[in-house]
Design a protein around this motif. Structure first.
Motif, short mmCIF file in Angstrom:
data_model
loop_
_atom_site.label_atom_id
_atom_site.label_comp_id
_atom_site.label_asym_id
_atom_site.label_seq_id
_atom_site.Cartn_x
_atom_site.Cartn_y
_atom_site.Cartn_z
N LEU B 328 -13.35 2.83 -24.08
CA LEU B 328 -14.51 1.97 -24.31
C LEU B 328 -14.53 1.41 -25.73
N LEU B 329 -14.24 2.29 -26.68
CA LEU B 329 -14.30 1.80 -28.06
C LEU B 329 -13.21 0.77 -28.33
N SER B 330 -12.07 0.95 -27.68
CA SER B 330 -11.00 0.00 -27.91
C SER B 330 -11.36 -1.36 -27.33
N GLN B 331 -12.25 -1.39 -26.33
CA GLN B 331 -12.62 -2.67 -25.76
C GLN B 331 -13.84 -3.27 -26.42
N HIS B 332 -14.81 -2.43 -26.76
CA HIS B 332 -16.12 -2.99 -27.04
C HIS B 332 -16.58 -2.92 -28.48
N SER B 333 -16.02 -1.99 -29.28
CA SER B 333 -16.64 -1.91 -30.60
C SER B 333 -15.63 -2.09 -31.73
#
Lengths: 458, 677
Positions: B328-333
């Motif tokens: 998730l972090l690699s995609q969104h933040s």
């Protein structure tokens, strides 16, 4: 705000727009009279007569092949099955229909004859004279798919001579297609009863891939599927149906789906993913559309005043949404940003009301409702397909090309009108997704299937 | 995972709280469900006013309040069992013997027993709330032709309900094994808990109604044939008489009572619904994404940071949530990505990125080794075999062909057990993780230019230089060599002898190598086994029980595929965003090994899908709460792998030509760059 009156006058009939150079659209007598670009786009012509829509009369020739040696008992059982069972199931069906009519009285749009309603909700209109149902560029290579009236799909590739034809038993009433991003082979097709995902091996020389290459995705109650959108990261596929209030988010490879349902609006007619993958536009058949953010899948409701959202497109960075509303001749813009809580209201950025140009070939009227919008991947050009008026001769559908500028303020600037060959009526517009030298607009028109226009930004 | 719960801060602090929250929500939902139930079970079509007033009166009655308290206790017990038995990696046994072993496993027996009891309690409450003829077990006999002092007769309706509760409890527990109901899968999209709950509520209602219908059918059939046994037993022990003037319920006339069946069905639905809601809430709570800090300023929090947590082997749920968080972090933040790419303050080392990429690559390589070992086992035998001896359940478990017909029900999970190590099908993983405890992992897990797992090595594994590889090959092949002879037999011994001891899979992998020396006794035993096997193979039942199906082994290979999918997504998104965000170029140092791992995994996966049955799709299960996501994980993994490689190639484009990887991989990469895969 930009209006059509600021545009240079459209070309007279007989002239064809060729390309754009130095901020002007250059015209010529025929599409062949200009120096070819880096890739020669094919010009395809599908004569309508060769394409027959599906017609499979259920005249059974069973008896001719049946071995009539079965006993009396078996025959009577067969007859019972044939008649009693059918009557019974007919009764059950009638009962079900009767019950669903109550459901329909709650949601009036559901009672519309489904087949008849598809063209109504889908942005392109399939009139009978139009041989192409849908068109899709591959996002990474020079390859595109064309869905024809006979429900077959042809795939053309610039690097190979073979053009595979895709046919499937369930592939009826194709209303949308999209290639999977970050993948060479997967093509999602929205069909009448289901969703098909074709895996067409790009290295294969077969002209007729078997139906084993297609993955069938279906969910009870989710048909007809009229709109699909892949997430730009290629992991999810969203499908929508105007009679299903839920929109499905599919993990295609694992074939499981998550329905996303919200109250109000009825079904979902159109879905479109912003190029950065952070937002999703979902239009409904009523005067309402939603913008989902795709991290936690919450949505904002956007009630329109006049009518349903007719068409929408996202800017390449995903921060701006342009849309048009049925019954209004303007383009609205919504600007999203992560800092503020989102926009409060939509701003009008272009006025497309009818304007009359008087030229050498008589008076030409342009303007009207927007049929579809397309924004090129570099964010420099916006193509708007305007509906014509069938009654008046000088008022046909036309494509207006705007230049877009996002700083300091978002603005649409006039660029010009694109005209195809005489008698050709544009139906579908799409920009080439990765053209290196500017923006390449593809127009699918009623007589000519493709009329490429390259707007070189020299 | 109770055994490791004590050790892990995550299980203590997060999972337990999540379970508590889910159970308290299901307790809070009980009054509403109970009210609905009372209205439905007391339904009277022709007396609507009497019906409403009766129900409203009943809502405040003392017996209802007491029932509610009892039901809350039941929900607590169910919630506790959910917490104790859940797993994120399903165990996929593949034969009827394995199924039997799982159902008869002591742990599962406890589960079944408790569910039986709890089901009886729920049905007792239901019969009390239903009132009327169901209310009590005994009632004064109407006419006493027998001159007993106390004229208490057995109320068979009450007994019928209680036994139905026990039956439904058992069938719930049994189906939980068959349909892997304890497997918790993660959703493909993130949603808020309330919305997710609201979205799946209609589905749960439908499931419980349908499942209850099946249960009622089975139970009624069972009672028709064997109902007299418990009736006689109860009436004897409790000294209750059987009223001969009434119809006994195990007759056709007694059972064809529509209102009885309706009440039974509604009560069964109520029972299953409360339990399913508990399961659903638990799943929703436990799979909620958790944000781990990428780096912490305080040393004592270091073990809660993403790089440390990713390397965790004991608490699987934590590892999975960490991988999900990474994806998730690699995609969104972007801000958290920045932390991943950052350098350590004194020293300037990219510790975060190194730890994260190392862990992800280790996962991918482990999967690749597992696939290679499996493929080798299959190729050398001409038929699919379990990759190793250690996964006993799996080895005995390839489902027989006939069991496909019962699709969906045959993949019984092993009993959920405390997983000491990451429970994965292939022993390769166990070995690699075992070894990694002893020695630093870097050497085998960094696919250098001439990685032993590149194409040529895949075909013939035997002669390979280098001690590291040698140990690995021996450890992979030894179990395979061991069991080359007794395929059928070894499967049965495994499941019979180890069936109860499955909880400790760890020692198994280490044992095979020393046993390899062929001694005389071993030879003799081998021959005996061979004979017995030949004898058994002729018996239809044995073949039926032990037959293996490669699809199950393929499912088992990818049982923990979700972790790999997240690792691939996380890595590829990080690499793709490093193109513009990585200021110090920390990613570039590991880019060759990332590409190498992905490409060799791609090769192994492609090869695996060429095996028979590997690409056949499972039949969709109809309405059950059991999650069948694990059956299609291998397809999802294949797609995620391709997408990951394409993401990197389409971002870097021509720059990838400068990355130094082996010629074989270069060629493969070129295919991807031209979009020809």
């Amino acid at each position: 705000m930009c209006s059509l009156a600021l545009f240079p006058p459209p070309l007279p009939s007989g002239q064809v727009t060729l390309y754009e150079a130095n901020n002007e659209l250059v015209s010529g007598g025929s599409p062949d009279c200009y120096e070819k670009q880096h890739w020669e786009p094919p010009s395809l012509n599908f004569p309508r007569e060769t394409l027959k829509p599906h017609s499979r009369p259920e005249s059974s020739s069973k008896a001719a092949f049946l071995d009539h040696k079965d006993t009396l008992w078996m025959r009577s059982a067969g007859a019972w099955y044939k008649y009693t069972y059918k009557t019974f199931s007919g009764c059950v069906l009638a009962l079900l229909r009767w019950m669903s009519s109550f459901h329909g009285s709650l949601f009036p749009h559901l009672t519309v004859n489904i087949t008849a309603s598809i063209p109504h909700f889908v942005f392109l209109s399939f009139s009978k004279s139009f041989a192409v149902r849908s068109f899709a560029w591959h996002p990474h290579t020079d390859k595109f798919a064309v869905a024809l009236l006979d429900d077959s799909i042809k795939i053309y590739n610039s690097r190979s001579a073979t053009a595979p034809t895709l046919k499937h038993r369930l592939q009826r009433n194709v209303s949308a297609m999209q290639w999977k991003p970050l993948c060479a082979s997967a093509l999602a097709v929205a069909c009448h009863t289901c969703l098909l995902v074709w895996h067409v091996d790009p290295t294969s020389l077969s002209t007729r891939p078997s139906s084993g290459c297609a993955q069938v995705l279906s969910h009870p109650g989710h048909s007809p599927v009229t709109s699909i959108a892949w997430s730009p990261s290629g992991s999810l596929l969203v499908s929508a149906s105007p009679v299903d209030t839920a929109m499905m988010v599919w993990d295609v490879a694992a074939e499981n789906c998550v329905p996303l349902q919200r109250v109000g609006g009825g079904g979902v007619t159109n879905v479109s993913w912003s190029p950065d993958g952070s937002r999703l536009l979902a239009a409904t058949p009523s005067a309402l559309f939603r913008v989902w953010e795709t991290r936690m899948w919450t949505c904002e409701r956007w009630p329109c005043l006049k009518g349903r959202c007719q068409s929408g497109c996202w800017s390449p960075d995903g921060s701006r949404l342009l849309f048009s509303v049925q019954g209004e001749m303007v383009i609205y813009a919504l600007t999203f940003s992560d800092m503020t809580g989102g926009p409060k209201s939509a701003a009008v950025v272009a006025d497309l009301s009818e304007t009359t140009f008087s030229g050498t070939g008589g008076e030409i009227t342009v303007g009207g409702e927007v049929q579809s919008l397309a924004w090129d991947p570099s964010g420099e050009r916006l193509a708007v397909l305007l509906k014509g008026n069938a009654e008046s001769s000088g008022h046909s559908a036309i494509i207006a090309v705007f230049k877009t500028r996002s700083s300091p303020v978002f603005e649409l600037l006039p660029c010009g009108f694109v005209r195809g060959e005489a008698g050709a009526e544009p139906r579908l517009i799409q920009f080439h997704p990765h053209f290196q030298h500017g923006a390449l607009l593809t127009v699918v028109s009623a007589f000519f299937v493709e009329l490429p226009l390259s707007t070189s930004l020299a | 995972m109770p055994s490791c719960a004590e050790s892990s801060w995550f299980a203590r602090k997060v999972v337990r709280w999540r379970a508590t929250a889910s159970v308290s929500w299901s307790v809070l939902l009980l009054p509403a469900t109970t009210m609905l139930f009372i209205f439905l079970i007391r339904f009277q079509l022709f007396h609507p006013i009497q019906w409403t007033s009766e129900c409203l009166g009943l809502l405040t009655a003392a017996s209802t309040i007491f029932s509610l308290l009892l039901l809350s206790g039941v929900v607590l017990v169910i919630g506790f069992f959910n917490l104790e038995y859940y797993t994120v990696v399903p165990s996929i046994p593949c034969s009827r013997v394995a199924l039997l072993a799982k159902v008869l496993h002591p742990r599962q027996c406890v589960h079944s027993l408790v569910h039986c009891t709890v089901g009886m309690v729920v049905m007792w409450c239901a019969s009390v709330m239903a009132g009327g003829r169901y209310r009590t077990l005994g009632f004064p006999c109407t006419h006493s032709e027998s001159s007993g002092a106390h004229d208490a007769c057995l109320n068979e309706y009450h007994l019928f309900f209680l036994l139905a509760g026990a039956f439904m409890g058992y069938s719930h527990s049994f189906l939980g094994v068959v349909q892997n109901m304890n497997y918790v899968s993660f959703q493909i999209i993130q949603q808020y808990k309330y919305l997710r709950f609201k979205g799946s509520l209609p589905w749960v209602v439908k499931c419980s109604a349908v499942q209850s219908l099946y249960s009622v059918r089975n139970y009624v059939a069972l009672y028709f044939f064997f109902g007299h046994i418990p009736r006689a037993w109860i009436s004897n022990t409790l000294n209750l008489q059987i009223d001969s003037s009434l119809h006994s319920l195990d007759s056709l006339a007694g059972l064809l009572d529509f209102s009885l069946l309706y009440h039974l069905w509604i009560s069964g639905t109520f029972l299953l619904f409360t339990w399913y809601i508990t399961v659903l809430l638990f799943r929703i709570y436990v799979t909620e994404s958790y944000s781990f800090p990428v780096q912490s300023t305080f040393a004592e929090d270091a073990e809660q940071c993403l790089p440390k947590v990713l390397a965790e082997k004991n608490t699987l749920i934590m590892k999975f949530l960490a991988l999900q968080d990474l994806a998730l972090l690699s995609q969104h933040s972007p801000s958290r990505r920045q932390e991943v790419f950052s350098l350590s303050q004194p020293g300037g080392h990219p510790h975060n990125w190194n730890a994260i990429s190392k862990e992800c690559l280790a996962l991918l390589n482990e999967l690749m080794q597992r696939l290679v070992a499996h493929h080798d086992a299959v190729a050398s035998n001409g038929r699919a075999k379990p990759p190793s001896a250690s996964s006993d359940a799996r080895s005995s478990s390839e489902t027989s062909v006939s069991s496909v017909v019962m699709s969906g029900t045959e993949d019984l999970p092993q009993t959920p057990r405390p997983s000491v190590l990451m429970r994965t099908p292939g022993s390769v993983f166990l070995k690699s993780s075992n070894r990694s405890v002893g020695s630093p992992v870097t050497a085998p897990f960094t696919p250098d230019l001439d990685s032993p797992f590149s194409t040529p090595a895949l075909r013939r594994l035997a002669p390979q230089p280098g001690p590291q590889q040698a140990t690995w090959f021996s450890s992979v092949q030894s179990p395979h060599v061991m069991r080359r002879g007794p395929k059928l037999w070894s499967a049965s011994t495994d499941s019979q002898t180890n069936g109860s001891a499955t909880a400790s899979p760890a020692p198994a992998p280490s044992s095979p190598p020393p046993e390899q020396k062929p001694s005389f006794i071993a030879q003799w035993l081998q021959n005996r086994k061979e004979q017995v096997r030949g004898f058994l193979a002729k018996r239809v039942l044995v073949v039926y029980l032990f037959n293996k199906l490669p699809e199950a082994s393929s499912q088992a290979l990818f049982a923990d595929g979700q972790a790999h999918i997240w690792a691939l997504e996380g890595l590829s998104h990080l690499v793709a965003s490093s193109f513009s965000e990585d200021k110090y170029g920390v990613v570039q140092t590991t880019l060759p090994s990332i590409l190498g791992s992905m490409l060799s995994l791609q090769e192994a996966v492609d090869r695996h899908f060429k095996l028979p049955h590997a690409s056949s799709k499972p039949v969709k299960t109809s309405c059950s709460l059991g999650d069948s996501t694990y059956k299609t994980l291998r397809f999802a993994l294949r797609a995620a792998l391709k997408t990951a490689i394409y993401r990197i190639t389409s971002t870097f484009g021509e720059h990838l030509n400068a990355v130094c990887i082996s010629a074989e991989h270069q060629k493969r990469l070129q295919q991807f760059m031209e979009f020809k895969e």
